[in-house]
Structure formats: C-alpha cells, structure tokens
Design an enzyme around this catalytic site. Structure first.
Site, PDB file in Angstrom:
ATOM      1  N   LEU A  20     -11.107  -6.678  17.740  1.00 17.13           N
ATOM      2  CA  LEU A  20      -9.878  -6.197  17.072  1.00 17.13           C
ATOM      3  C   LEU A  20     -10.042  -6.102  15.555  1.00 17.13           C
ATOM      4  CD1 LEU A  20      -7.481  -8.373  19.184  1.00 17.13           C
ATOM      5  CD2 LEU A  20      -7.427  -5.887  19.182  1.00 17.13           C
ATOM      6  N   TYR A  60      -7.102 -23.354  10.715  1.00 13.70           N
ATOM      7  CA  TYR A  60      -6.605 -22.701  11.937  1.00 13.70           C
ATOM      8  C   TYR A  60      -5.074 -22.606  11.897  1.00 13.70           C
ATOM      9  CZ  TYR A  60      -4.763 -22.551  16.678  1.00 13.70           C
ATOM     10  OH  TYR A  60      -4.013 -22.244  17.796  1.00 13.70           O
ATOM     11  N   LYS A  67      -2.151 -19.367  11.559  1.00  9.08           N
ATOM     12  CA  LYS A  67      -0.956 -19.140  12.399  1.00  9.08           C
ATOM     13  C   LYS A  67       0.279 -18.978  11.522  1.00  9.08           C
ATOM     14  CE  LYS A  67      -2.893 -19.231  16.413  1.00  9.08           C
ATOM     15  NZ  LYS A  67      -3.067 -17.969  17.119  1.00  9.08           N
ATOM     16  N   SER A  90       1.518 -21.786  17.289  1.00  6.78           N
ATOM     17  CA  SER A  90       1.154 -23.120  17.779  1.00  6.78           C
ATOM     18  C   SER A  90       2.044 -24.179  17.147  1.00  6.78           C
ATOM     19  CB  SER A  90      -0.303 -23.397  17.379  1.00  6.78           C
ATOM     20  OG  SER A  90      -0.611 -24.755  17.550  1.00  6.78           O
TER      21      SER A  90
HETATM   22  P1  NAD Z   1      -9.116 -18.544  24.289  1.00  9.55           P
HETATM   23  O1  NAD Z   1     -10.176 -18.738  23.279  1.00  9.55           O
HETATM   24  O2  NAD Z   1      -9.360 -18.966  25.681  1.00  9.55           O
HETATM   25  O3  NAD Z   1      -8.666 -16.992  24.317  1.00  9.55           O
HETATM   26  C1  NAD Z   1      -8.692 -16.187  23.169  1.00  9.55           C
HETATM   27  C2  NAD Z   1      -9.408 -14.901  23.536  1.00  9.55           C
HETATM   28  O4  NAD Z   1      -9.438 -14.031  22.396  1.00  9.55           O
HETATM   29  C3  NAD Z   1     -10.858 -15.107  23.967  1.00  9.55           C
HETATM   30  O5  NAD Z   1     -11.055 -14.508  25.227  1.00  9.55           O
HETATM   31  C4  NAD Z   1     -11.692 -14.428  22.875  1.00  9.55           C
HETATM   32  O6  NAD Z   1     -12.863 -13.864  23.398  1.00  9.55           O
HETATM   33  C5  NAD Z   1     -10.719 -13.402  22.334  1.00  9.55           C
HETATM   34  N1  NAD Z   1     -10.916 -13.021  20.926  1.00  9.55           N
HETATM   35  C6  NAD Z   1     -11.027 -13.828  19.840  1.00  9.55           C
HETATM   36  N2  NAD Z   1     -11.183 -13.096  18.718  1.00  9.55           N
HETATM   37  C7  NAD Z   1     -11.154 -11.788  19.092  1.00  9.55           C
HETATM   38  C8  NAD Z   1     -11.266 -10.545  18.392  1.00  9.55           C
HETATM   39  N3  NAD Z   1     -11.453 -10.503  17.075  1.00  9.55           N
HETATM   40  N4  NAD Z   1     -11.200  -9.383  19.102  1.00  9.55           N
HETATM   41  C9  NAD Z   1     -11.017  -9.409  20.451  1.00  9.55           C
HETATM   42  N5  NAD Z   1     -10.909 -10.553  21.167  1.00  9.55           N
HETATM   43  C10 NAD Z   1     -10.977 -11.726  20.497  1.00  9.55           C
HETATM   44  O7  NAD Z   1      -7.785 -19.242  23.706  1.00  9.55           O
HETATM   45  P2  NAD Z   1      -6.415 -19.618  24.436  1.00  9.55           P
HETATM   46  O8  NAD Z   1      -6.396 -21.075  24.636  1.00  9.55           O
HETATM   47  O9  NAD Z   1      -6.190 -18.718  25.588  1.00  9.55           O
HETATM   48  O10 NAD Z   1      -5.413 -19.296  23.257  1.00  9.55           O
HETATM   49  C11 NAD Z   1      -4.787 -18.030  23.140  1.00  9.55           C
HETATM   50  C12 NAD Z   1      -3.996 -18.000  21.853  1.00  9.55           C
HETATM   51  O11 NAD Z   1      -3.045 -19.060  21.854  1.00  9.55           O
HETATM   52  C13 NAD Z   1      -4.853 -18.190  20.601  1.00  9.55           C
HETATM   53  O12 NAD Z   1      -4.327 -17.345  19.583  1.00  9.55           O
HETATM   54  C14 NAD Z   1      -4.622 -19.650  20.241  1.00  9.55           C
HETATM   55  O13 NAD Z   1      -4.764 -19.883  18.869  1.00  9.55           O
HETATM   56  C15 NAD Z   1      -3.175 -19.843  20.683  1.00  9.55           C
HETATM   57  N6  NAD Z   1      -2.880 -21.249  21.009  1.00  9.55           N
HETATM   58  C16 NAD Z   1      -3.641 -21.917  21.933  1.00  9.55           C
HETATM   59  C17 NAD Z   1      -3.377 -23.247  22.213  1.00  9.55           C
HETATM   60  C18 NAD Z   1      -4.230 -24.016  23.181  1.00  9.55           C
HETATM   61  O14 NAD Z   1      -4.163 -25.247  23.182  1.00  9.55           O
HETATM   62  N7  NAD Z   1      -5.015 -23.379  24.038  1.00  9.55           N
HETATM   63  C19 NAD Z   1      -2.298 -23.896  21.583  1.00  9.55           C
HETATM   64  C20 NAD Z   1      -1.528 -23.185  20.669  1.00  9.55           C
HETATM   65  C21 NAD Z   1      -1.816 -21.850  20.386  1.00  9.55           C
HETATM   66  C1  UD1 Z   2      -4.787 -29.884  19.414  1.00 12.95           C
HETATM   67  C2  UD1 Z   2      -5.104 -29.127  18.168  1.00 12.95           C
HETATM   68  C3  UD1 Z   2      -3.838 -28.445  17.659  1.00 12.95           C
HETATM   69  C4  UD1 Z   2      -3.195 -27.598  18.751  1.00 12.95           C
HETATM   70  C5  UD1 Z   2      -2.892 -28.490  19.932  1.00 12.95           C
HETATM   71  C6  UD1 Z   2      -2.278 -27.716  21.060  1.00 12.95           C
HETATM   72  C7  UD1 Z   2      -6.940 -30.447  17.264  1.00 12.95           C
HETATM   73  C8  UD1 Z   2      -7.374 -31.406  16.212  1.00 12.95           C
HETATM   74  N1  UD1 Z   2      -5.647 -30.055  17.217  1.00 12.95           N
HETATM   75  O1  UD1 Z   2      -4.065 -30.984  18.974  1.00 12.95           O
HETATM   76  O2  UD1 Z   2      -4.122 -27.631  16.562  1.00 12.95           O
HETATM   77  O3  UD1 Z   2      -1.991 -27.030  18.277  1.00 12.95           O
HETATM   78  O4  UD1 Z   2      -4.126 -29.089  20.374  1.00 12.95           O
HETATM   79  O5  UD1 Z   2      -3.226 -27.095  21.804  1.00 12.95           O
HETATM   80  O6  UD1 Z   2      -7.728 -30.000  18.079  1.00 12.95           O
HETATM   81  N2  UD1 Z   2      -7.543 -37.523  22.280  1.00 12.95           N
HETATM   82  C9  UD1 Z   2      -8.331 -38.606  22.606  1.00 12.95           C
HETATM   83  N3  UD1 Z   2      -9.640 -38.401  22.946  1.00 12.95           N
HETATM   84  C10 UD1 Z   2     -10.198 -37.161  22.993  1.00 12.95           C
HETATM   85  C11 UD1 Z   2      -9.394 -36.038  22.652  1.00 12.95           C
HETATM   86  C12 UD1 Z   2      -8.080 -36.245  22.283  1.00 12.95           C
HETATM   87  O7  UD1 Z   2      -7.852 -39.746  22.579  1.00 12.95           O
HETATM   88  O8  UD1 Z   2     -11.386 -37.038  23.284  1.00 12.95           O
HETATM   89  C13 UD1 Z   2      -6.127 -37.725  21.935  1.00 12.95           C
HETATM   90  C14 UD1 Z   2      -5.723 -37.246  20.563  1.00 12.95           C
HETATM   91  O9  UD1 Z   2      -5.882 -38.246  19.608  1.00 12.95           O
HETATM   92  C15 UD1 Z   2      -4.241 -36.878  20.808  1.00 12.95           C
HETATM   93  C16 UD1 Z   2      -4.215 -36.425  22.258  1.00 12.95           C
HETATM   94  O10 UD1 Z   2      -5.381 -36.971  22.866  1.00 12.95           O
HETATM   95  O11 UD1 Z   2      -3.432 -38.015  20.664  1.00 12.95           O
HETATM   96  C17 UD1 Z   2      -4.244 -34.917  22.439  1.00 12.95           C
HETATM   97  O12 UD1 Z   2      -5.334 -34.390  21.711  1.00 12.95           O
HETATM   98  P1  UD1 Z   2      -5.739 -32.825  21.799  1.00 12.95           P
HETATM   99  O13 UD1 Z   2      -5.857 -32.427  23.214  1.00 12.95           O
HETATM  100  O14 UD1 Z   2      -6.900 -32.612  20.899  1.00 12.95           O
HETATM  101  O15 UD1 Z   2      -4.418 -32.080  21.241  1.00 12.95           O
HETATM  102  P2  UD1 Z   2      -3.679 -32.223  19.823  1.00 12.95           P
HETATM  103  O16 UD1 Z   2      -4.139 -33.389  19.069  1.00 12.95           O
HETATM  104  O17 UD1 Z   2      -2.219 -32.123  20.088  1.00 12.95           O
END
Ligand code: NAD
Ligand code: UD1
Length: 332
Positions: free
Chosen positions: A59, A148, A152, A124
């Site tokens: 993208l 990161y 957002k 997020s």
């Molecule tokens: P993911 O990495 O599994 O999926 C993201 C996808 O975007 C991947 O398939 C990657 O190949 C694609 N991608 C990245 N950059 C690109 C680019 N420049 N052009 C085309 N494709 C591209 O992540 P996810 O967990 O499915 O997360 C999806 C969205 O939600 C992300 O924006 C992430 O920041 C947001 N989000 C995720 C979490 C979480 O914990 N998983 C929490 C809060 C927000």
């Molecule tokens: C992560 C992301 C945050 C995102 C959120 C939702 C990081 C630092 N932050 O935060 O940006 O918005 O997920 O997807 O990655 N923990 C352990 N041992 C481990 C891993 C985690 O004890 O090996 C604990 C952490 O201290 C926390 C909890 O588990 O208390 C959840 O951790 P994690 O899954 O990384 O999520 P977030 O900290 O919420």
C-alpha cells in the site's frame, strides 16, 4: 457492497473477511504478505465456500493502490494493514512511521479520488497510554508511549482532519483491546514467528513445548493477584465488530472501543488455559516489562449502544481456540 480489506491475510483481517463473505459482501484483499501467508486465501475459501479477489501489493506504492481502485471500485475500505510490534517500533521507528502512515495516506487520497466514502480503521487501546481510571471509555485522554502507538494516534488525527475538510467521508475508528483466540475451524489464527511478545502466543508455545517456561512480567501490580490485567477479546467477536461498523446507519466520524469490558490477570488467563486444555504451563515470575501498565480494560457501552456489539465468546473459548489453531498448524 464491495469491501476492500487491507491486511486481509493477517490475523484479524482474515477473520473479518470470513464474516464479510458469510454476510454476502464482495471482498477484495490487498496484502503485501509481510506478516502473513498466501495460504490464508485458500483457507478463507474453504471456510466460506466463496471467492475473494487478492492483490499482493504494498500500500506504500500509490500507483498500485490506484490500480486496485480503478479495477475494483470498492464502496468501503477496512484498513487493517500495518506493522504492529511495539518493541520493533522502538528499534525501527522510521519503518513504522513510513509503513503505517504512507500506506494510510495513499489509501485516503485514492479513496477521495474515486469517491469511496466508507473507511474503517484499526486503532488500538495503546492510544490511551496509562489510564487515570477504569474502565476506559472513548473520551479518555490519548497519550501513546511508543512509536507504534503514535502511528495509530497520528492516523486518528489525520482522519479527524480529513473529515473536518470533507464531511462526505464516513469514518469509523475501532480501538481494539487484546484480541486472542482463533477461528473454530482451526484454519485461521495467530502464530507469530520467533519468540512471541504477547501473552497468549507465548502461553501456546509453552504448551507445544517450543518454549520451556512462561515468564510472568511482575507480581506486584495493584491488581487482584499482582499480575497485569487486560481485556482479552475473542478475535471472532472483534472481527464481527467490523461488519457491525459497516452496517451502522450513523454517518460521520465515529470512535468505538472493542473489548469485552472485563479485566483478566495473567495468572487467571494461564490458569484457565491449563484447565480447559488439560495441560500444565510452567511459569516463573520475572521483573516487570518496561512500559507495562497495571490494568487496562474497556468500557464497551458505546459500541453496544450504537453498533449492537456483543461478545459471544468467553475466556474458555479463547483459550481452547488459541491452542486448537496452533495444534492444527504445528508443522506448517
Ligand atoms: P497482522 O500483522 O496479522 O496483519 C496485518 C497485515 O497487514 C499483514 O497480513 C501484513 O502482511 C499486512 N501489511 C502490513 N503492511 C502492509 C503494507 N504496507 N501493504 C500491504 N499489506 C501490509 O496484524 P493483526 O493482528 O491482524 O492487526 C491488524 C491491525 O489491527 C493492525 O493495524 C494492528 O496494528 C491493529 N491492532 C492489532 C492488535 C492485536 O493485538 N493484534 C491490537 C490493536 C490493534
Ligand atoms: C500489547 C501491546 C499493545 C497492544 C495490545 C493489544 C506490547 C508491549 N504492547 O500490550 O500495544 O495495544 O497488546 O494487542 O506489546 N505478559 C507476561 N509474559 C509474557 C507476555 C506478556 O507476563 O511473556 C503480560 C504483560 O505484562 C501484560 C499481559 O501479559 O500484563 C498482556 O501482555 P501482551 O499480550 O503483551 O498485551 P499488552 O501488554 O496489553
């Protein structure tokens, strides 16, 4: 309605594509596969029995984005694509700013040109930083603590400015809490390469014996048992929130938390995982992880009220489905 799903091969995007196809939306995926695999497309077809159109494009390449719009003319865009590893974003901030911002700017510019108006963005809970109280609602102050999270928030601000300048846009910002779990089929889920940063993928790797022991980061937080509390939400509940956002009759710029509204500690999650999967997870307490907060969980009242959002899956489902996916895919 034709929906362009960016990042549709990823963890949350792939589950959302399944929901969209099940509800008879036409789906076009753009994904550069930087963090996902092409096999996901076949798995989506297997689950739904329906076809998707796929472009392996980056993208950040505006010409490619335009090719997709010229060919497909989508009515709506759900924008998942982005880089999401907090630690990596601290090491490589420019990569994160470039990938997450340029991709979004390209999309919005081309949407404007082709008069596509509906945009749903993956934000997020990380934008809230350390909350002053709980639960967190959408009016809380925003103060991300890593690059990161800053991408957002910057995108949220760009969307607000864009809407201000052109209120024919219909924009929904979804702030996800902690998605875990996987599709019941065992075909879609999350299985990061290398040593996972996040809790559930780490627990699963201890369960499969790829890692010896779970490090629990801190046992002196001001929580029920001293370990960190988060709002874990099943990825299938989260993904359906995107369908609800598309169906929402309200127009304008809207922001919703997507979480269950319930806090769960690390130990509560590990204990539940052990119980439902009948497996022992060795754990040890280690120092707090830098930048972590005590507790974080959502108020989802606004999403319930305005989107009819509801969570159908509980913590047991999340623990069962996360493990089921990885067991099914262990040698792939
Ligand atoms: P993911 O990495 O599994 O999926 C993201 C996808 O975007 C991947 O398939 C990657 O190949 C694609 N991608 C990245 N950059 C690109 C680019 N420049 N052009 C085309 N494709 C591209 O992540 P996810 O967990 O499915 O997360 C999806 C969205 O939600 C992300 O924006 C992430 O920041 C947001 N989000 C995720 C979490 C979480 O914990 N998983 C929490 C809060 C927000
Ligand atoms: C992560 C992301 C945050 C995102 C959120 C939702 C990081 C630092 N932050 O935060 O940006 O918005 O997920 O997807 O990655 N923990 C352990 N041992 C481990 C891993 C985690 O004890 O090996 C604990 C952490 O201290 C926390 C909890 O588990 O208390 C959840 O951790 P994690 O899954 O990384 O999520 P977030 O900290 O919420």
């Amino acid at each position: 309605m034709k929906v362009l799903v960016t990042g549709g091969c990823g963890y949350i995007g792939s589950h959302t594509v399944v929901d969209l196809l099940n509800e008879d939306y036409e789906v076009v995926i753009v994904d550069n596969l930087s963090n996902s695999k092409i096999e996901v497309i076949d798995k989506i077809k297997k689950i739904t029995g329906k076809e998707v159109t796929f472009y392996q494009y980056d993208l950040c390449d505006k010409e490619k984005v335009e090719i997709v719009f010229a060919r497909e003319n989508p009515d709506a865009v759900i924008h998942f694509a982005g880089l999401k590893a907090v630690g990596e974003s601290v090491q490589k901030p420019l990569l994160y700013y470039e990938n997450n911002l340029i991709s979004t700017l390209n999309l919005l510019e081309i949407m404007q040109k082709y008069k596509a108006r509906k945009f749903v963005f993956s934000s997020s809970a990380t934008v809230y930083g350390k909350p002053a109280s709980l639960p967190i609602d959408e009016t809380f102050p925003l103060s991300p603590t890593n690059p990161y999270g800053t991408t957002k928030l910057m995108i949220e601000n760009i969307l607000a400015d864009l809407y201000q300048s052109d209120n024919s846009f219909d924009i929904t910002i979804l702030r996800y809490f902690n998605p875990i779990g996987a599709h019941k089929s065992g075909l879609l889920g999350e299985d990061p390469n290398g040593i996972p940063n996040n809790l559930m993928p780490y627990i699963v790797k201890v369960a499969t014996k790829e890692l010896p022991v779970l490090n629990v980061f801190g046992n002196d937080y001001d929580t029920v048992d001293g370990t960190g509390v988060r709002d874990y939400i099943h990825v299938c509940d989260l993904s359906y929130g995107h369908v609800l956002a598309l169906k929402n009759k309200r127009v304008g710029l809207k922001i919703y938390n997507l979480g269950t509204g319930m806090g769960t500690s690390v130990l509560e999650l590990v204990n539940m995982f052990e119980k439902v999967n009948n497996i022992k997870i060795d754990r040890q307490f280690v120092a707090r992880r830098e930048g972590d907060i005590d507790a974080c969980y959502a108020s989802n009242a606004k999403a319930k009220e305005e989107l009819n959002f509801e969570c159908k899956y509980n913590l047991e489902d999340m623990c069962l489905d996360s493990y089921n996916y990885v067991k099914n895919n262990i040698n792939q």
